[in-house]
Design a protein around this motif. Structure first.
Motif, PDB file in Angstrom:
ATOM      1  N   ILE A  52      71.311  15.377  -5.184  1.00 32.19           N
ATOM      2  CA  ILE A  52      71.628  16.419  -6.138  1.00 32.19           C
ATOM      3  C   ILE A  52      70.354  17.135  -6.542  1.00 32.19           C
ATOM      4  O   ILE A  52      69.365  16.504  -6.911  1.00 32.19           O
ATOM      5  N   MET A  53      70.364  18.449  -6.455  1.00 33.34           N
ATOM      6  CA  MET A  53      69.195  19.219  -6.836  1.00 33.34           C
ATOM      7  C   MET A  53      69.003  19.134  -8.356  1.00 33.34           C
ATOM      8  O   MET A  53      69.958  19.263  -9.117  1.00 33.34           O
ATOM      9  N   THR A  54      67.780  18.906  -8.783  1.00 32.82           N
ATOM     10  CA  THR A  54      67.469  18.880 -10.210  1.00 32.82           C
ATOM     11  C   THR A  54      66.366  19.892 -10.457  1.00 32.82           C
ATOM     12  O   THR A  54      65.466  20.048  -9.644  1.00 32.82           O
ATOM     13  N   ASN A  55      66.437  20.581 -11.584  1.00 30.29           N
ATOM     14  CA  ASN A  55      65.473  21.647 -11.824  1.00 30.29           C
ATOM     15  C   ASN A  55      64.477  21.330 -12.929  1.00 30.29           C
ATOM     16  O   ASN A  55      63.646  22.171 -13.267  1.00 30.29           O
ATOM     17  N   THR A  56      64.548  20.142 -13.502  1.00 30.84           N
ATOM     18  CA  THR A  56      63.520  19.702 -14.446  1.00 30.84           C
ATOM     19  C   THR A  56      63.198  18.245 -14.150  1.00 30.84           C
ATOM     20  O   THR A  56      64.021  17.511 -13.581  1.00 30.84           O
ATOM     21  N   LEU A  57      62.015  17.843 -14.567  1.00 31.51           N
ATOM     22  CA  LEU A  57      61.611  16.459 -14.345  1.00 31.51           C
ATOM     23  C   LEU A  57      62.522  15.502 -15.098  1.00 31.51           C
ATOM     24  O   LEU A  57      62.883  14.438 -14.586  1.00 31.51           O
ATOM     25  N   GLU A  58      62.907  15.865 -16.313  1.00 35.57           N
ATOM     26  CA  GLU A  58      63.776  15.000 -17.106  1.00 35.57           C
ATOM     27  C   GLU A  58      65.107  14.770 -16.402  1.00 35.57           C
ATOM     28  O   GLU A  58      65.623  13.640 -16.374  1.00 35.57           O
ATOM     29  N   LYS A  59      65.671  15.824 -15.813  1.00 34.22           N
ATOM     30  CA  LYS A  59      66.934  15.673 -15.078  1.00 34.22           C
ATOM     31  C   LYS A  59      66.735  14.815 -13.835  1.00 34.22           C
ATOM     32  O   LYS A  59      67.598  14.002 -13.489  1.00 34.22           O
ATOM     33  N   TRP A  60      65.597  14.994 -13.168  1.00 37.24           N
ATOM     34  CA  TRP A  60      65.315  14.170 -11.979  1.00 37.24           C
ATOM     35  C   TRP A  60      65.235  12.698 -12.369  1.00 37.24           C
ATOM     36  O   TRP A  60      65.795  11.834 -11.676  1.00 37.24           O
ATOM     37  N   ILE A  61      64.531  12.397 -13.460  1.00 39.66           N
ATOM     38  CA  ILE A  61      64.387  11.006 -13.916  1.00 39.66           C
ATOM     39  C   ILE A  61      65.755  10.411 -14.228  1.00 39.66           C
ATOM     40  O   ILE A  61      66.079   9.290 -13.785  1.00 39.66           O
ATOM     41  N   ASN A  62      66.574  11.139 -14.973  1.00 37.98           N
ATOM     42  CA  ASN A  62      67.896  10.627 -15.341  1.00 37.98           C
ATOM     43  C   ASN A  62      68.766  10.417 -14.111  1.00 37.98           C
ATOM     44  O   ASN A  62      69.504   9.421 -14.016  1.00 37.98           O
ATOM     45  N   HIS A  63      68.686  11.343 -13.160  1.00 35.65           N
ATOM     46  CA  HIS A  63      69.468  11.205 -11.927  1.00 35.65           C
ATOM     47  C   HIS A  63      68.988  10.008 -11.101  1.00 35.65           C
ATOM     48  O   HIS A  63      69.803   9.246 -10.558  1.00 35.65           O
ATOM     49  N   TYR A  64      67.663   9.832 -11.041  1.00 34.96           N
ATOM     50  CA  TYR A  64      67.118   8.706 -10.272  1.00 34.96           C
ATOM     51  C   TYR A  64      67.565   7.375 -10.862  1.00 34.96           C
ATOM     52  O   TYR A  64      67.980   6.464 -10.133  1.00 34.96           O
ATOM     53  N   ILE A  65      67.485   7.252 -12.181  1.00 36.00           N
ATOM     54  CA  ILE A  65      67.903   6.001 -12.836  1.00 36.00           C
ATOM     55  C   ILE A  65      69.378   5.731 -12.564  1.00 36.00           C
ATOM     56  O   ILE A  65      69.776   4.600 -12.247  1.00 36.00           O
ATOM     57  N   LYS A  66      70.197   6.774 -12.682  1.00 41.05           N
ATOM     58  CA  LYS A  66      71.638   6.614 -12.464  1.00 41.05           C
ATOM     59  C   LYS A  66      71.954   6.252 -11.020  1.00 41.05           C
ATOM     60  O   LYS A  66      72.830   5.425 -10.741  1.00 41.05           O
ATOM     61  N   ARG A  79      61.369   1.547   3.958  1.00 41.15           N
ATOM     62  CA  ARG A  79      61.120   1.563   2.515  1.00 41.15           C
ATOM     63  C   ARG A  79      60.073   2.623   2.160  1.00 41.15           C
ATOM     64  O   ARG A  79      60.217   3.348   1.165  1.00 41.15           O
ATOM     65  N   TYR A  80      59.007   2.713   2.954  1.00 33.15           N
ATOM     66  CA  TYR A  80      57.981   3.729   2.705  1.00 33.15           C
ATOM     67  C   TYR A  80      58.570   5.136   2.850  1.00 33.15           C
ATOM     68  O   TYR A  80      58.295   6.027   2.037  1.00 33.15           O
ATOM     69  N   GLN A  81      59.367   5.346   3.891  1.00 32.63           N
ATOM     70  CA  GLN A  81      59.939   6.665   4.107  1.00 32.63           C
ATOM     71  C   GLN A  81      60.883   7.054   2.977  1.00 32.63           C
ATOM     72  O   GLN A  81      60.917   8.218   2.541  1.00 32.63           O
ATOM     73  N   LYS A  82      61.657   6.096   2.490  1.00 29.69           N
ATOM     74  CA  LYS A  82      62.546   6.368   1.358  1.00 29.69           C
ATOM     75  C   LYS A  82      61.742   6.713   0.114  1.00 29.69           C
ATOM     76  O   LYS A  82      62.098   7.634  -0.640  1.00 29.69           O
ATOM     77  N   PHE A  83      60.654   5.990  -0.104  1.00 27.94           N
ATOM     78  CA  PHE A  83      59.812   6.275  -1.260  1.00 27.94           C
ATOM     79  C   PHE A  83      59.310   7.711  -1.220  1.00 27.94           C
ATOM     80  O   PHE A  83      59.386   8.438  -2.222  1.00 27.94           O
ATOM     81  N   VAL A  84      58.807   8.142  -0.078  1.00 31.65           N
ATOM     82  CA  VAL A  84      58.284   9.504   0.047  1.00 31.65           C
ATOM     83  C   VAL A  84      59.400  10.525  -0.165  1.00 31.65           C
ATOM     84  O   VAL A  84      59.230  11.516  -0.892  1.00 31.65           O
ATOM     85  N   ALA A  85      60.561  10.297   0.447  1.00 37.34           N
ATOM     86  CA  ALA A  85      61.680  11.226   0.300  1.00 37.34           C
ATOM     87  C   ALA A  85      62.159  11.303  -1.146  1.00 37.34           C
ATOM     88  O   ALA A  85      62.548  12.377  -1.624  1.00 37.34           O
ATOM     89  N   ASP A  86      62.133  10.193  -1.855  1.00 34.24           N
ATOM     90  CA  ASP A  86      62.592  10.164  -3.242  1.00 34.24           C
ATOM     91  C   ASP A  86      61.634  10.866  -4.193  1.00 34.24           C
ATOM     92  O   ASP A  86      62.064  11.593  -5.099  1.00 34.24           O
ATOM     93  N   PHE A  87      60.320  10.635  -4.026  1.00 37.28           N
ATOM     94  CA  PHE A  87      59.372  11.056  -5.053  1.00 37.28           C
ATOM     95  C   PHE A  87      58.660  12.374  -4.766  1.00 37.28           C
ATOM     96  O   PHE A  87      58.012  12.923  -5.672  1.00 37.28           O
ATOM     97  N   LYS A  88      58.782  12.921  -3.574  1.00 37.37           N
ATOM     98  CA  LYS A  88      58.245  14.259  -3.342  1.00 37.37           C
ATOM     99  C   LYS A  88      58.887  15.297  -4.264  1.00 37.37           C
ATOM    100  O   LYS A  88      58.188  16.162  -4.818  1.00 37.37           O
ATOM    101  N   PRO A  89      60.215  15.272  -4.466  1.00 38.62           N
ATOM    102  CA  PRO A  89      60.810  16.226  -5.413  1.00 38.62           C
ATOM    103  C   PRO A  89      60.274  16.062  -6.829  1.00 38.62           C
ATOM    104  O   PRO A  89      60.134  17.048  -7.562  1.00 38.62           O
TER     105      PRO A  89
END
Length: 312
Positions: free
Chosen positions: A5-19, A206-216
């Motif tokens: 899901i595209m997120t346009n603020t860091l706060e939304k990204w954090i909440n989406h990641y936790i969920k 695991r490394y590839q997932k980390f990069v894909a997750d945290f680049k946004p």
């Protein structure tokens, strides 16, 4: 999987990641202890830990249960002062953290002499609890079980192997070697067979997932408009995710790694984000707890906070 899901603020990204990721409370507490508590303080009051973990949606009951289990598993110890509980690392937990710090906060470029460190347990030893703990600590330090009772690593020093053996009470029953293997031009090679002893595919994923997750998250990170709360949430989630990949990485020399090994990309991404978030993330700790992260240099363990990821 990357964020869907595209997120346009860091706060939304954090909440989406936790969920989406739903990080486990016990493991996340270890990440918070390692990254933000233990460098500055002996420990933390349970009430303060409950407050810190609440920003990840973890309730009081889960924090209490997780802290109790971490004590059972030898990571933490607690003491009572009236109705309050204070949690700190055990000596074994401290050793694990200091070993982990070398993996997480330092990059590695490895020159290898082609020799192997072996720990060999004498035959017919019963599978006792102590032997299980020995295997866990050897594997924690990157050794692989080559065959029954034979552990191997290309780079671990003889002294490291000896210390692990002695801590687990096997000094009278273990043999430790530094040895070479046959690699010749006639097609006989041990390398592919030994490489297969490590599950490098899982670490790679695991490394590839980390990069894909945290680049946004990096793309959304604005250092001029970064709250202490968001810095603490992002840094903790990032270290938690990176730790899950990195601590399974046996840190092998290039000769044993597949092409395009993703450790460097993951490490550099982690370093870039950490250098932006660290000061504000640890200021958040000071706001919610008794821990002074301002005047204290954060050097209680073997790698000081100021030296993590070669911070400027």
């Amino acid at each position: 999987m990357p964020q869907k899901i595209m997120t346009n603020t860091l706060e939304k990204w954090i909440n989406h990641y936790i969920k989406t990721e739903e990080p486990r409370s016990k493991s996340l507490i270890i990440s918070v202890f390692g990254d933000a508590i233990s460098p500055y303080s002996e420990g933390i009051w349970l009430s303060e830990l409950i407050q810190l973990m609440s920003v990840f949606g973890i309730n009081e009951r889960l924090v209490r249960t997780s802290a109790f289990r971490l004590s059972d598993e030898g990571w933490l110890t607690s003491r009572k002062e009236g109705r309050r509980s204070f949690y700190s690392l055990t000596p074994a937990g401290t050793r694990r953290f200091e070993s982990a710090y070398k993996h997480i906060y330092q990059s590695y470029h490895i020159d290898w002499d082609g020799q192997w460190t072996l720990v060999v347990l004498q035959k017919n030893l019963e599978a006792t609890t102590e032997r299980t703990e020995l295997r866990k600590e050897l594997e924690w330090n990157g050794f692989t079980l080559l065959s029954n009772g034979v552990f191997l690593h290309p780079l671990a020093s003889l002294d490291t192997a000896r210390q692990i053996v002695e801590r687990n009470g096997y000094q009278e029953l273990a043999l430790i070697f530094r040895a070479s293997s046959i690699e010749d031009s006639d097609g006989f090679s041990n390398m592919p067979k030994i490489r297969a002893s490590w599950n490098l595919d899982e670490v790679n994923q695991r490394y590839q997932k980390f990069v894909a997750d945290f680049k946004p998250a990096l793309a959304l990170l604005n250092s001029n408009d970064l709250s202490a709360l968001s810095a603490f949430q992002l840094q903790t989630l990032m270290i938690h995710s990176f730790r899950r990949a990195n601590l399974h990485d046996p840190q092998l020399p290039n000769q044993l790694l597949p092409a395009d090994w993703p450790h460097a990309d993951a490490f550099n991404l982690c370093k870039t984000i950490y250098n932006i978030t660290c000061q504000r993330a640890h200021a958040f700790i000071a706001e919610l707890t008794h821990i002074d992260t301002q005047s204290n240099s954060g050097n209680r363990l073997n790698i000081a906070v100021k030296d993590r990821f070669n911070q400027p």
